[in-house]
Design a protein around this motif. Structure first.
Motif, PDB file in Angstrom:
ATOM      1  N   HIS A   4       0.859  -1.180   0.000  1.00  0.00           N
ATOM      2  CA  HIS A   4       0.000   0.000   0.000  1.00  0.00           C
ATOM      3  C   HIS A   4       0.898   1.235   0.000  1.00  0.00           C
ATOM      4  O   HIS A   4       1.659   1.454   0.949  1.00  0.00           O
ATOM      5  CB  HIS A   4      -0.927  -0.028   1.210  1.00  0.00           C
ATOM      6  N   GLN A  34      -8.387   6.481   4.961  1.00  0.00           N
ATOM      7  CA  GLN A  34      -8.727   5.387   4.048  1.00  0.00           C
ATOM      8  C   GLN A  34      -7.750   4.221   4.205  1.00  0.00           C
ATOM      9  O   GLN A  34      -8.137   3.057   4.192  1.00  0.00           O
ATOM     10  CB  GLN A  34      -8.723   5.882   2.602  1.00  0.00           C
ATOM     11  N   VAL A  35      -6.480   4.552   4.367  1.00  0.00           N
ATOM     12  CA  VAL A  35      -5.457   3.527   4.596  1.00  0.00           C
ATOM     13  C   VAL A  35      -5.776   2.758   5.874  1.00  0.00           C
ATOM     14  O   VAL A  35      -5.738   1.521   5.905  1.00  0.00           O
ATOM     15  CB  VAL A  35      -4.044   4.166   4.685  1.00  0.00           C
ATOM     16  N   HIS A  37      -8.598   2.231   7.279  1.00  0.00           N
ATOM     17  CA  HIS A  37      -9.780   1.381   7.122  1.00  0.00           C
ATOM     18  C   HIS A  37      -9.577   0.251   6.113  1.00  0.00           C
ATOM     19  O   HIS A  37     -10.269  -0.765   6.186  1.00  0.00           O
ATOM     20  CB  HIS A  37     -10.996   2.221   6.716  1.00  0.00           C
ATOM     21  N   SER A  38      -8.644   0.417   5.181  1.00  0.00           N
ATOM     22  CA  SER A  38      -8.520  -0.533   4.069  1.00  0.00           C
ATOM     23  C   SER A  38      -7.423  -1.581   4.213  1.00  0.00           C
ATOM     24  O   SER A  38      -7.567  -2.695   3.712  1.00  0.00           O
ATOM     25  CB  SER A  38      -8.278   0.227   2.755  1.00  0.00           C
ATOM     26  N   VAL A  39      -6.320  -1.190   4.833  1.00  0.00           N
ATOM     27  CA  VAL A  39      -5.162  -2.089   4.876  1.00  0.00           C
ATOM     28  C   VAL A  39      -5.395  -3.190   5.909  1.00  0.00           C
ATOM     29  O   VAL A  39      -5.776  -2.906   7.045  1.00  0.00           O
ATOM     30  CB  VAL A  39      -3.874  -1.296   5.197  1.00  0.00           C
ATOM     31  N   PRO A  40      -5.169  -4.449   5.521  1.00  0.00           N
ATOM     32  CA  PRO A  40      -5.388  -5.553   6.463  1.00  0.00           C
ATOM     33  C   PRO A  40      -4.369  -5.555   7.597  1.00  0.00           C
ATOM     34  O   PRO A  40      -3.359  -4.846   7.545  1.00  0.00           O
ATOM     35  CB  PRO A  40      -5.243  -6.802   5.588  1.00  0.00           C
ATOM     36  N   ASN A 113      -1.411  -0.995  -4.221  1.00  0.00           N
ATOM     37  CA  ASN A 113      -2.602  -0.147  -4.115  1.00  0.00           C
ATOM     38  C   ASN A 113      -2.095   1.247  -3.793  1.00  0.00           C
ATOM     39  O   ASN A 113      -1.336   1.420  -2.824  1.00  0.00           O
ATOM     40  CB  ASN A 113      -3.549  -0.634  -3.008  1.00  0.00           C
ATOM     41  N   TYR A 115      -2.753   5.237  -2.847  1.00  0.00           N
ATOM     42  CA  TYR A 115      -3.719   6.105  -2.161  1.00  0.00           C
ATOM     43  C   TYR A 115      -3.315   7.558  -2.359  1.00  0.00           C
ATOM     44  O   TYR A 115      -2.150   7.921  -2.166  1.00  0.00           O
ATOM     45  CB  TYR A 115      -3.748   5.803  -0.659  1.00  0.00           C
ATOM     46  N   SER A 137      -4.639  -0.819  -8.225  1.00  0.00           N
ATOM     47  CA  SER A 137      -5.776   0.092  -8.071  1.00  0.00           C
ATOM     48  C   SER A 137      -5.304   1.400  -7.447  1.00  0.00           C
ATOM     49  O   SER A 137      -4.305   1.430  -6.724  1.00  0.00           O
ATOM     50  CB  SER A 137      -6.874  -0.545  -7.207  1.00  0.00           C
ATOM     51  N   ILE A 139      -6.779   4.544  -5.178  1.00  0.00           N
ATOM     52  CA  ILE A 139      -7.882   4.939  -4.304  1.00  0.00           C
ATOM     53  C   ILE A 139      -7.791   6.442  -4.077  1.00  0.00           C
ATOM     54  O   ILE A 139      -6.895   6.923  -3.384  1.00  0.00           O
ATOM     55  CB  ILE A 139      -7.837   4.164  -2.960  1.00  0.00           C
ATOM     56  N   CYS A 141      -9.220   9.825  -2.531  1.00  0.00           N
ATOM     57  CA  CYS A 141      -9.979  10.157  -1.319  1.00  0.00           C
ATOM     58  C   CYS A 141     -10.297  11.642  -1.256  1.00  0.00           C
ATOM     59  O   CYS A 141      -9.570  12.469  -1.805  1.00  0.00           O
ATOM     60  CB  CYS A 141      -9.175   9.771  -0.086  1.00  0.00           C
TER      61      CYS A 141
END
Length: 197
Positions: A4, A34-35, A37-40, A113, A115, A137, A139, A141
């Motif tokens: 990411h 966003q990072v 909330h999105s990164v596992p 990914n 951001y 992808s 993303i 924001c």
């Protein structure tokens, strides 16, 4: 494994000017949210190098502190030992991060990914891909609201139409810089091959 990568999106000036306190811009904070909330769990986050704007730390250093306070589980990578006396734009964000990753033995990243701030979407996608990042992808924001005043260099962030014009012009400029870099890299490779013979 997906890496990411975060594009720096500016700093803001605290309302108390005498304090000299520097904050993440609302735009950069939206990207980092966003990072978060999105990164596992235990995901790898690479913060592209940014600017200091005459503050004690650079954009990516403030971002790293913010992410670590919210998601201590993340593996956050911040380029170090990088000197850049001039203003860094999106091409610089990408190429300096790539150079640092090469020195660390982490290049190339398999899948990325990316951001960034929404109006910065196209330029970030194009330049990071041109610089060899395997972007899966992008993303883009947006902050829910904007309260903090941007550093003067990034005043246009608060004016979407002006930022769109800026992004188009900057993309053309950065593409030209990429072409120069690509040509000089090929010349250097050819020179090295001749020296090997």
């Amino acid at each position: 494994m997906i890496a990411h990568v975060v594009v720096p999106e500016g700093l803001a000036i605290a309302t108390d000017k005498e304090s000299g306190q520097c904050l993440l811009s609302d735009y950069y904070e939206a990207v980092l949210t966003q990072v978060i909330h999105s990164v596992p769990l235990n995901g790898q986050v690479f913060l592209a190098p940014g600017n200091r704007f005459d503050y004690p730390a650079s954009e990516e250093q403030y971002a790293a502190e913010y992410l670590m306070s919210k998601r201590p589980d993340l593996n956050i990578f911040v380029p170090s030992d990088i000197s850049h006396p001039t203003y860094l734009d999106t091409f610089d964000n990408a190429i300096i991060l790539r150079t640092w990753l090469q020195k660390q033995g982490r290049w190339p990243l398999e899948k990325v990914n990316l951001y960034c701030n929404a109006p910065h979407y196209l330029r970030s996608a194009v330049l990071f891909r041109l610089c060899g990042f395997q972007v899966q992808s992008v993303i883009g924001c947006r902050p829910k609201s904007v309260h903090r005043k941007m550093v003067p260099r990034l005043w246009f962030y608060d004016y979407p139409i002006i930022q769109s014009l800026y992004e188009f012009t900057a993309l053309v400029y950065d593409f030209g810089r990429w072409l120069v870099w690509k040509i000089s890299t090929k010349k250097l490779l050819l020179t090295n091959k001749k020296m090997d013979y």
